[in-house]
Design an enzyme around this catalytic site. Structure first.
Site, PDB file in Angstrom:
ATOM      1  N   LYS A  42      39.987 159.901  16.226  1.00 40.42           N
ATOM      2  CA  LYS A  42      38.716 160.537  16.402  1.00 40.42           C
ATOM      3  C   LYS A  42      38.305 161.762  15.698  1.00 40.42           C
ATOM      4  CE  LYS A  42      37.180 163.253  20.463  1.00 40.42           C
ATOM      5  NZ  LYS A  42      37.613 163.754  21.910  1.00 40.42           N
TER       6      LYS A  42
ATOM      7  N   GLU B 115      47.081 157.218  11.810  1.00 40.95           N
ATOM      8  CA  GLU B 115      46.784 157.822  13.286  1.00 40.95           C
ATOM      9  C   GLU B 115      46.836 156.714  14.177  1.00 40.95           C
ATOM     10  OE1 GLU B 115      46.626 160.321  15.077  1.00 40.95           O
ATOM     11  OE2 GLU B 115      46.089 161.991  13.847  1.00 40.95           O
TER      12      GLU B 115
ATOM     13  N   LYS C 274      36.290 156.525  16.961  1.00 37.45           N
ATOM     14  CA  LYS C 274      35.164 157.369  17.424  1.00 37.45           C
ATOM     15  C   LYS C 274      34.634 158.408  16.449  1.00 37.45           C
ATOM     16  CE  LYS C 274      34.224 160.778  20.999  1.00 37.45           C
ATOM     17  NZ  LYS C 274      34.919 161.618  21.833  1.00 37.45           N
TER      18      LYS C 274
ATOM     19  N   SER D 171      27.400 160.183  22.002  1.00 32.34           N
ATOM     20  CA  SER D 171      26.167 160.725  22.671  1.00 32.34           C
ATOM     21  C   SER D 171      24.994 160.975  21.131  1.00 32.34           C
ATOM     22  CB  SER D 171      26.453 162.153  23.037  1.00 32.34           C
ATOM     23  OG  SER D 171      27.237 162.862  22.202  1.00 32.34           O
TER      24      SER D 171
END
Ligand code: PBG
Ligand code: ZN
Length: 321
Positions: A194, A232, A247, A273
């Site tokens: 992320k 990660e 993301k 978003s």
């Protein structure tokens, strides 16, 4: 070699084009994000995300019926709590907004897959993703609260737990806590990669979770890194993650592809978003064909290697598929 090889040969006939299509988007690839607020009969549009609403639980349940009828298999829930405090304690309250929402959804649409976002930023008064000491987000203290939050979601009936905080070791801690409570079969979909992205802006309006000072760069990844993304992903897989998420999606297709190639794990990508807001805004201005761009963006995410897509376009896409 030309002229024996002519790549256009397979492009003339629309049915032949369909037959050789490499990437398919299915309704079952889609996960729809929902924002739950306290109260009754509330359906409030998020300013920067036309078509996305904060909903009270009664409305949310009706919405979930529609989502399931459209053939979308799963939702991911974000909660705006009644009370925020320093340590985000409503995140793990048995009567917290998410816990109530899960129970209500499961009562009327029991087969809908309910995924819960596990983080503290929606629940803390300071809007940070963890427990603070001064301005530092403490890792290990935060991880134990996240494990409690995950267990309380599972106890309320969540089907998949999705930690989005980016603390170190949280997948392991959540796996251990879930297993200890007997939830050995509840999968973890980790937000493994992320980025500290500007594309989350509109979400922070929707979830009322903007940090009151500073930023998220001490835990979310540097946008410039992809070697680190592999580390990660690897650490989350070792810690017990079942599905790996990247993301945002659209600006990080290379990262999705690298992780898919390296680990071959089930992968999700979050069309966030800001990605949604950009397409919406251009469409509202009449500058682009919204449906085409929507499908193009989703197909591209799948082509990059994602199996699942979290997207605010899930309903609109499902209607076309
Ligand atoms: C919170 C969380 C965020 C998003 C999903 N979970 C925001 C953030 O990290 O600030 C972003 C989703 C979106 O932008 O659509 N932990
Ligand atoms: Zn957070």
């Amino acid at each position: 070699m030309y002229p024996t090889t002519r790549l256009r040969r397979l492009r003339y006939n629309p049915l032949i084009r369909e037959m050789i299509k490499e990437t398919h988007l299915h309704k079952t690839d889609l996960i729809y994000p929902l924002f739950v607020v306290p109260g009754k009969n509330i359906k409030k549009e998020v300013k920067s995300m036309p078509g996305v609403f904060q909903m009270s639980i009664d409305i949310l349940v009706e919405e979930c019926k529609e989502i399931f009828q459209l053939g979308i298999p799963a939702v991911i829930l974000f909660g705006i709590p009644e009370h925020k405090d320093e340590t985000g304690s409503e995140a793990y309250s048995p009567d917290g907004i998410i816990q109530q929402a899960i129970r209500s959804i499961k009562l009327s649409i029991k087969d809908l897959v309910v995924i819960t976002d596990v983080c503290l930023c929606e629940y803390t008064s300071h809007g940070h993703c963890g427990i603070l000491k001064g301005e530092e987000i403490l890792n290990d203290e935060t991880v134990s609260v996240l494990a409690k939050e995950a267990v309380s979601h599972a106890e309320a009936g969540a089907d998949i737990i999705a930690p989005s905080d980016m603390m170190d070791g949280r997948v392991w801690a959540i796996r251990k806590a879930l297993d200890y409570k007997g939830f050995t079969n509840i999968p973890i979909m980790s937000y493994a990669v992320k980025y500290a992205s500007g594309y989350y802006g509109p979400f922070r309006d929707a979830a009322e979770s903007a940090p009151s000072f500073g930023d998220r760069k001490s835990h979310q990844m540097d946008i410039a890194n992809s070697e680190e993304a592999l580390r990660e992903a690897e650490s989350d897989i070792e810690e017990g993650a079942d599905i790996i998420m990247v993301k945002p999606a659209g600006a990080y297709l290379d990262v999705i592809r690298r992780i898919k190639d390296k680990f071959g794990m089930p992968m999700a990508a979050y069309q966030v978003s800001g990605e949604y807001a950009m397409i919406k805004a251009a469409a509202q201005n009449g500058w682009i064909d919204e449906k085409r761009i929507m499908i193009e963006s989703l197909i591209s995410i799948k082509r990059a290697g994602a199996d699942l897509i979290l997207t605010y376009y899930a309903k609109e896409a499902a209607k076309l598929l």
